[in-house]
Design a protein around this motif. Structure first.
Motif, PDB file in Angstrom:
ATOM      1  N   ASP A 239       0.827  -1.212   0.000  1.00 34.25           N
ATOM      2  CA  ASP A 239       0.000   0.000   0.000  1.00 34.25           C
ATOM      3  C   ASP A 239       0.862   1.263   0.000  1.00 34.25           C
ATOM      4  OD1 ASP A 239       0.588  -1.045   2.739  1.00 34.25           O
ATOM      5  OD2 ASP A 239      -0.292   0.862   3.351  1.00 34.25           O
TER       6      ASP A 239
ATOM      7  N   HIS B 190       1.911   1.830  -3.523  1.00 35.33           N
ATOM      8  CA  HIS B 190       0.713   2.207  -4.272  1.00 35.33           C
ATOM      9  C   HIS B 190       0.380   3.691  -4.078  1.00 35.33           C
ATOM     10  CE1 HIS B 190      -3.866   1.458  -5.040  1.00 35.33           C
ATOM     11  NE2 HIS B 190      -3.273   1.865  -6.132  1.00 35.33           N
ATOM     12  N   LEU B 191       0.331   4.125  -2.826  1.00 37.22           N
ATOM     13  CA  LEU B 191      -0.033   5.513  -2.549  1.00 37.22           C
ATOM     14  C   LEU B 191       1.038   6.475  -3.067  1.00 37.22           C
ATOM     15  CD1 LEU B 191      -1.506   4.958   1.003  1.00 37.22           C
ATOM     16  CD2 LEU B 191      -2.760   5.836  -0.971  1.00 37.22           C
TER      17      LEU B 191
ATOM     18  N   LEU C   2       0.550   6.778  -6.791  1.00 31.12           N
ATOM     19  CA  LEU C   2      -0.636   7.574  -7.140  1.00 31.12           C
ATOM     20  C   LEU C   2      -0.339   9.065  -6.999  1.00 31.12           C
ATOM     21  CD1 LEU C   2      -3.493   5.468  -5.493  1.00 31.12           C
ATOM     22  CD2 LEU C   2      -3.356   6.103  -7.907  1.00 31.12           C
ATOM     23  N   VAL C   3       0.356   9.433  -5.929  1.00 24.79           N
ATOM     24  CA  VAL C   3       0.669  10.845  -5.708  1.00 24.79           C
ATOM     25  C   VAL C   3       1.680  11.340  -6.747  1.00 24.79           C
ATOM     26  CG1 VAL C   3       1.782  12.451  -4.109  1.00 24.79           C
ATOM     27  CG2 VAL C   3       0.071  10.839  -3.262  1.00 24.79           C
TER      28      VAL C   3
ATOM     29  N   ARG D 272      -6.559   2.696  -9.108  1.00 28.67           N
ATOM     30  CA  ARG D 272      -6.792   3.111  -7.733  1.00 28.67           C
ATOM     31  C   ARG D 272      -7.217   1.955  -6.833  1.00 28.67           C
ATOM     32  NH1 ARG D 272      -8.462   6.804 -11.208  1.00 28.67           N
ATOM     33  NH2 ARG D 272     -10.091   5.261 -11.446  1.00 28.67           N
TER      34      ARG D 272
ATOM     35  N   GLN E 109      -6.973  -1.177  -4.798  1.00 33.64           N
ATOM     36  CA  GLN E 109      -5.774  -1.832  -4.269  1.00 33.64           C
ATOM     37  C   GLN E 109      -5.610  -3.245  -4.820  1.00 33.64           C
ATOM     38  OE1 GLN E 109      -6.586  -1.205  -0.098  1.00 33.64           O
ATOM     39  NE2 GLN E 109      -5.326   0.645  -0.001  1.00 33.64           N
TER      40      GLN E 109
ATOM     41  N   TRP F 103       4.091   8.752   1.194  1.00 32.59           N
ATOM     42  CA  TRP F 103       3.390   9.554   0.183  1.00 32.59           C
ATOM     43  C   TRP F 103       3.330  11.026   0.577  1.00 32.59           C
ATOM     44  CZ3 TRP F 103       0.975   5.994   3.306  1.00 32.59           C
ATOM     45  CH2 TRP F 103      -0.016   6.470   4.171  1.00 32.59           C
TER      46      TRP F 103
ATOM     47  N   ASP G 154     -13.119   5.946  -3.314  1.00 35.83           N
ATOM     48  CA  ASP G 154     -11.652   5.971  -3.369  1.00 35.83           C
ATOM     49  C   ASP G 154     -11.108   7.395  -3.453  1.00 35.83           C
ATOM     50  OD1 ASP G 154     -12.907   5.711  -6.072  1.00 35.83           O
ATOM     51  OD2 ASP G 154     -10.849   6.066  -6.738  1.00 35.83           O
TER      52      ASP G 154
ATOM     53  N   LEU H 104      -8.375   8.730  -0.769  1.00 32.55           N
ATOM     54  CA  LEU H 104      -7.036   9.221  -1.116  1.00 32.55           C
ATOM     55  C   LEU H 104      -6.852  10.673  -0.681  1.00 32.55           C
ATOM     56  CD1 LEU H 104      -6.770   7.496  -4.594  1.00 32.55           C
ATOM     57  CD2 LEU H 104      -5.262   7.087  -2.642  1.00 32.55           C
TER      58      LEU H 104
ATOM     59  N   VAL I  38      -3.953  11.953   2.040  1.00 29.15           N
ATOM     60  CA  VAL I  38      -2.990  13.013   1.731  1.00 29.15           C
ATOM     61  C   VAL I  38      -3.141  14.181   2.713  1.00 29.15           C
ATOM     62  CG1 VAL I  38      -2.363  14.752   0.014  1.00 29.15           C
ATOM     63  CG2 VAL I  38      -2.724  12.378  -0.694  1.00 29.15           C
TER      64      VAL I  38
ATOM     65  N   ARG J  36      -5.450   2.600   5.769  1.00 26.21           N
ATOM     66  CA  ARG J  36      -5.010   2.578   4.377  1.00 26.21           C
ATOM     67  C   ARG J  36      -5.744   1.527   3.558  1.00 26.21           C
ATOM     68  NH1 ARG J  36      -0.951   3.567   7.695  1.00 26.21           N
ATOM     69  NH2 ARG J  36      -1.257   1.369   8.111  1.00 26.21           N
TER      70      ARG J  36
ATOM     71  N   GLN K 253      -8.503  -0.167   1.694  1.00 33.47           N
ATOM     72  CA  GLN K 253      -9.734   0.412   1.158  1.00 33.47           C
ATOM     73  C   GLN K 253     -10.984  -0.220   1.780  1.00 33.47           C
ATOM     74  OE1 GLN K 253      -8.864  -0.098  -3.007  1.00 33.47           O
ATOM     75  NE2 GLN K 253      -8.063   1.969  -3.245  1.00 33.47           N
TER      76      GLN K 253
ATOM     77  N   TRP L 274      -6.852  14.259  -5.154  1.00 31.23           N
ATOM     78  CA  TRP L 274      -5.768  14.192  -4.165  1.00 31.23           C
ATOM     79  C   TRP L 274      -4.535  14.957  -4.633  1.00 31.23           C
ATOM     80  CZ3 TRP L 274      -7.392  10.000  -7.010  1.00 31.23           C
ATOM     81  CH2 TRP L 274      -6.472   9.418  -7.872  1.00 31.23           C
ATOM     82  N   THR L 275      -4.366  15.121  -5.936  1.00 33.04           N
ATOM     83  CA  THR L 275      -3.272  15.942  -6.451  1.00 33.04           C
ATOM     84  C   THR L 275      -3.489  17.401  -6.066  1.00 33.04           C
ATOM     85  OG1 THR L 275      -2.956  14.446  -8.311  1.00 33.04           O
ATOM     86  CG2 THR L 275      -2.057  16.654  -8.546  1.00 33.04           C
TER      87      THR L 275
END
Lengths: 240, 240
Positions: A70, A73-74, A77-78, A112, A114, A218, B70, B74, B78, B112, B114, B218-219
């Motif tokens: 995880d 993964h995170l 994604l970021v 996204r 998991q 992340w 999701d 996320l 963050v 974390r 999901q 999340w960005t």
């Protein structure tokens, strides 16, 4: 304009090692997914008891730093959804605890969900690339027996920044190194806790930490990609 | 020092609505989790076919903007793991498409995994708070029938920034509003695509977008929390 090479180092990403194959928690999760125990990712969420049992028998070291896909993964994604990556200024590399070195294509679209990400990484570790040979350009390629130091050298970056809890708390130093010219490699731990095990002093790196509390991988990735993007934008706006 | 109120607006977070309860994709996923269809979160990953079928029968609007827990997950990971939150300078609020208003405690530790996050949000939407009454201080509280405008007003923020694809691409304006004094509310869409449906012009907000491409929620959250933290740190270092 310089590239940012983001290296997730000593990442807690691996297939289930042999001493755990016969543990009930592992065989149960493999069966649920119709796979062999050797073909599934180690995952603390499902294999915590197996990791602890093997550690007590001294067949498995450092359980608190392993089995955390995880985190990768995170961090991906970021990183991959960041503006810096959209602008073509980011390269992402994953180094694992057992010295795999994974190249990530900037246009990889990370799923996204998991369970889908886990399936993707299992295919990568089994086949050495995804998609498999003959099915199009690789989005990720994995090589074995590449040390963290070898991997960092292969990026060609002229400056190396190591972020971990043994670094100096000095934010202005980060801004300076991110806004200098040339490529920079930033090394961020892809595991839950503690300083790096690899000795990176040969690079004469800038050693930093962000703030005074331990941060999630992340969170560090978000800070680096946002601040690098801003440093480049400000340099562009004010070309001293 | 001013607080940042981060508002995830029109978030794609809801329990499965009645027209979908009897669809096979919904009853299957409810059965797997030993719950009633009305007690599970709508999730595009599992309920895509049910959402499409109901939309075709005009019993379900905007399928492309719903069933995406999701995104909230996320964005919360963050935001809550950021340095800004560690420093006590962030408040996070979730507004949902159907006008729920969720207060998030700054010390909430978001899981974390999901499936655990989904279970937590199902309990929240059923009981109105987690943990349930009598089991300790609330970490999240959900109220119904709170419009986005009412929610924003309730934060007490003196400035409002709306980030969506109809805003102006002007990064320096963001820095200016983040580094001014007083509390600021920043509104970020908690859904996959498109501009806001709510009319927020009553707030006379600063309307911005980051860059030229659509960005994941999340960005945007990462950029806002990192740049706000930096703006406050620079103001502290250089108190003009």
């Amino acid at each position: 304009v310089g590239l940012l090479h983001l290296v997730l180092a000593e990442s807690a990403l691996e297939l289930v090692p042999e001493p755990l194959w016969s543990h009930p928690a592992v065989s149960r999760s493999a069966k649920t997914r119709a796979k062999s125990p050797r073909d599934i990712l180690l995952d603390d969420t499902h294999h915590h008891s197996a990791m602890r049992a093997a550690a007590q028998k001294r067949q498995f070291a450092d359980p608190e730093r392993r089995g955390r896909p995880d985190i990768v993964h995170l961090a991906l994604l970021v990183a991959l959804e960041s503006r810096l990556n959209h602008e073509g200024l980011l390269r992402v590399w994953i180094h694992t605890r057992d010295d795999r070195w994974i190249e990530v294509a900037p246009d990889l679209h990370i799923q996204r969900a998991q369970h889908r990400f886990i399936g993707l990484m299992e295919n990568l570790l089994r086949d050495g690339r995804v998609p498999p040979a003959g099915k199009g350009e690789p989005l990720m390629v994995s090589r074995s027996n590449v040390t963290l130091a070898d991997g960092i050298r292969s990026t060609g970056a002229t400056r190396v920044v190591v972020l971990d809890e043994n670094g100096e708390t000095e934010d202005s130093a980060l801004e300076a190194v991110l806004s200098a010219s040339g490529d920079v490699a930033v090394i961020v731990g892809g595991y839950p806790t503690g300083p790096f095990r690899n000795d990176l002093s040969a690079f004469g790196p800038v050693r930093l930490r962000l703030g005074t509390r331990p941060l999630a991988a992340w969170t560090v990735v978000a800070e680096i990609v946002v601040r690098h993007e801003r440093a480049l934008a400000n340099r562009g706006a004010d070309p001293r």
